[in-house]
Design an enzyme around this catalytic site. Structure first.
Site, PDB file in Angstrom:
ATOM      1  N   LYS A 109       0.812  -1.208   0.159  1.00 25.24           N
ATOM      2  CA  LYS A 109       0.043  -0.090   0.188  1.00 25.24           C
ATOM      3  C   LYS A 109       0.812   1.194  -0.045  1.00 25.24           C
ATOM      4  O   LYS A 109       0.201   2.386  -0.485  1.00 25.24           O
ATOM      5  CB  LYS A 109      -1.066  -0.064   1.215  1.00 25.24           C
ATOM      6  CG  LYS A 109      -2.307  -1.040   1.124  1.00 25.24           C
ATOM      7  CD  LYS A 109      -3.298  -1.158   2.123  1.00 25.24           C
ATOM      8  CE  LYS A 109      -4.265  -2.120   1.830  1.00 25.24           C
ATOM      9  NZ  LYS A 109      -3.679  -3.500   1.834  1.00 25.24           N
TER      10      LYS A 109
HETATM   11  C1  LIG Z   1      -4.153  -4.527   1.139  1.00 22.62           C
HETATM   12  C2  LIG Z   1      -3.632  -5.587   1.093  1.00 22.62           C
HETATM   13  C3  LIG Z   1      -3.746  -6.666  -0.023  1.00 22.62           C
HETATM   14  C4  LIG Z   1      -5.126  -6.584  -0.907  1.00 22.62           C
HETATM   15  O1  LIG Z   1      -5.011  -5.564  -1.837  1.00 22.62           O
HETATM   16  P1  LIG Z   1      -6.174  -5.061  -2.544  1.00 22.62           P
HETATM   17  O2  LIG Z   1      -6.048  -4.033  -3.511  1.00 22.62           O
HETATM   18  O3  LIG Z   1      -7.147  -4.619  -1.316  1.00 22.62           O
HETATM   19  O4  LIG Z   1      -6.816  -6.097  -3.344  1.00 22.62           O
HETATM   20  C5  LIG Z   1      -2.987  -7.658  -0.030  1.00 22.62           C
HETATM   21  N1  LIG Z   1      -1.857  -7.969   0.731  1.00 22.62           N
HETATM   22  C6  LIG Z   1      -1.569  -7.226   1.539  1.00 22.62           C
HETATM   23  C7  LIG Z   1      -0.380  -7.084   2.450  1.00 22.62           C
HETATM   24  C8  LIG Z   1      -2.336  -5.806   1.753  1.00 22.62           C
HETATM   25  O5  LIG Z   1      -1.956  -4.910   2.763  1.00 22.62           O
END
Ligand SMILES: *Cc1c(COP(=O)(O)O)cnc(C)c1O
Length: 461
Positions: A109
């Site tokens: 993120k």
């Molecule tokens: C948020 C997150 C996801 C999922 O991603 P999306 O964009 O919500 O599908 C997968 N792995 C980690 C470590 C995350 O923080």
């Protein structure tokens, strides 16, 4: 012609990039998407920041000057702990991992939020405005939001987490940030209680506008835009030929960016969606039916969600960009808790998407096998993506890139249970457990939180 953005529900005004950035949901309840996908030049391999500027510039509606944007992008990624920003490593013949966890909070993120925080600061400053970001976290997303907003004069950030119910690493990643505009609130309650309080704050119109509340959630199109870049980078590094991606998915923001990259001209063979036990996405791709079920906790908590908020963007595309049809489908989903996509639209999606559910046992097995074969520790989210890649991989010689979304040291217990090895935090976070913490414990009470935010927002502006 500069790019405009339209709502997936077809009944909101079109906006340019900067308004979409600040707006969140469209006024008709839909999500903003670009009115057309710009073409990305099939880039030869080049430094990540240069590629990022080139891929994202067409999305800006001509609203940010080139040199300014280049600076924002460069600042966002020079803070990453790896010179390539998102390095590729080969895991097995034709199967690659793309490490997206070299940002400040060790999860993918950061790739989007580091840029989003800077874009927000730039745009608010230009308008002479400021906002108060409020969000709830079950552990993982709060720290990425905090790192994105810290020390930005146009922003205050308040993150609620359930007191005593997030892991120590996760809590410390939030509470050891010493910036005056960062406020951690530990609620004496559950994650759902935290979410209810945040919802209550946004629902209170007069409070909301008085304190200029805003969210940094996964529906902001700028996040999708920033994520398109690493799909392009992977393709460029692997020679530009057809390539498949496997993506552990929750809110569908990450893999939707892969779809966007494909629409921009990237040669994508398959997009493989990995779900944990909360498998709304896998069921959807297999059956064409969207059905909300209760969420069960798993060892990949960032994917423990009931409905994927970004999926609406894909439904809109699959329905031929028909806002009315998308709106009708979303209304039905809300009313009945289930909705059906037409078969012709599902055929379009299945031409590109595959999906697999990787349960807890399989997730542990993948972590153990990857460790046994390569000596590499992967986190449980990454393992869901790798598990889905192995299940859905065709037998052609198209390379598959599995996106590695978190550093294993963010989920040490699950990794240890599967492999017998305890992952260590990277050097720059090694003193995390010695840093002073700052947080405020509040009762599970909307009014108390509202008072706290009112008393603390903007005091350092
Ligand atoms: C948020 C997150 C996801 C999922 O991603 P999306 O964009 O919500 O599908 C997968 N792995 C980690 C470590 C995350 O923080």
């Amino acid at each position: 012609m500069s790019l405009r953005y339209v709502s997936t529900r077809g009944a909101a005004p079109t906006l340019g990039f900067s308004d979409v950035l600040l707006r969140g949901l469209a006024s008709d309840g839909g999500l903003y998407v670009p009115e057309r996908w710009p073409e990305a030049p099939l880039a030869p391999d080049r430094p990540y920041v240069d590629l990022a500027v080139e891929v994202m510039t067409p999305f800006l509606s001509g609203e940010i000057e080139a040199a300014t944007f280049a600076d924002l992008v460069s600042e966002s990624y020079t803070a990453f702990g790896h010179p390539e920003v998102a390095p590729l490593v080969e895991l097995a013949d034709g199967l690659w991992l793309m490490e997206l966890f070299h940002g400040p909070t060790l999860a993918f993120k950061d790739v989007a939020l580091q840029l989003l925080g800077r874009l927000l600061q730039f745009e608010l400053e230009r308008r002479g405005e400021r906002v108060t970001i409020v969000g709830a976290t079950s552990g993982d997303t709060g720290s990425a939001a905090i790192e994105a907003c810290r020390d930005r004069p146009a922003l205050d950030v308040f993150i609620l987490h359930p007191h005593g119910r997030v892991s120590e690493v996760q809590r410390r990643q939030m509470t050891t940030v010493g910036s005056a505009n960062v406020h951690n609130i530990a609620i004496e309650g559950s994650f759902d209680d935290c979410q209810d309080i945040v919802k209550g704050m946004f629902a209170d119109e007069s409070y909301r506008s008085r304190h200029r509340l805003a969210a940094i959630n996964s529906i902001n199109f700028a996040r999708v835009m920033a994520q398109v870049v690493y799909y392009s980078a992977a393709a460029a590094r692997l020679g530009g030929g057809p390539i498949s991606f496997a993506v552990p998915s929750g809110n569908f923001g990450n893999v939707f960016a892969g779809y966007g990259a494909m629409r921009m001209g990237l040669k994508v063979d398959r997009l493989v969606v990995g779900s944990n036990r909360n498998d709304v996405l896998t069921r959807f791709f297999h059956t064409g039916r969207l059905e909300i079920r209760d969420v069960v906790p798993t060892m990949s908590p960032s994917m423990d969600i009931a409905v994927s908020s970004n999926l609406e963007r894909l439904l809109f595309e699959a329905l031929g960009r028909d806002g009315q049809a998308t709106s009708a489908l979303m209304r039905e989903l809300r009313r009945k808790g289930a909705a059906e996509m037409p078969q012709w639209a599902m055929s379009r999606l299945r031409a590109v998407f595959s999906a697999a559910r990787v349960d807890e046992e399989a997730t542990s097995r993948v972590m153990a096998e990857v460790y046994a074969r390569t000596g590499r520790l992967i986190d449980p989210h990454t393992a869901v993506g790798v598990g889905a890649a192995l299940e859905c991989r065709g037998d052609g010689d198209v390379p598959t890139v599995a996106l590695s979304t978190a550093h294993p040291a963010k989920f040490p217990d699950a990794v240890f249970a599967a492999t017998g090895r305890r992952p260590v935090l990277p050097e720059r976070l090694a003193d995390l457990h010695d840093r002073p913490e700052r947080l405020c414990v509040l009762p599970n009470d909307l009014a108390a939180v509202q008072r706290f935010v009112a008393d603390n927002a903007g005091v350092n502006a």
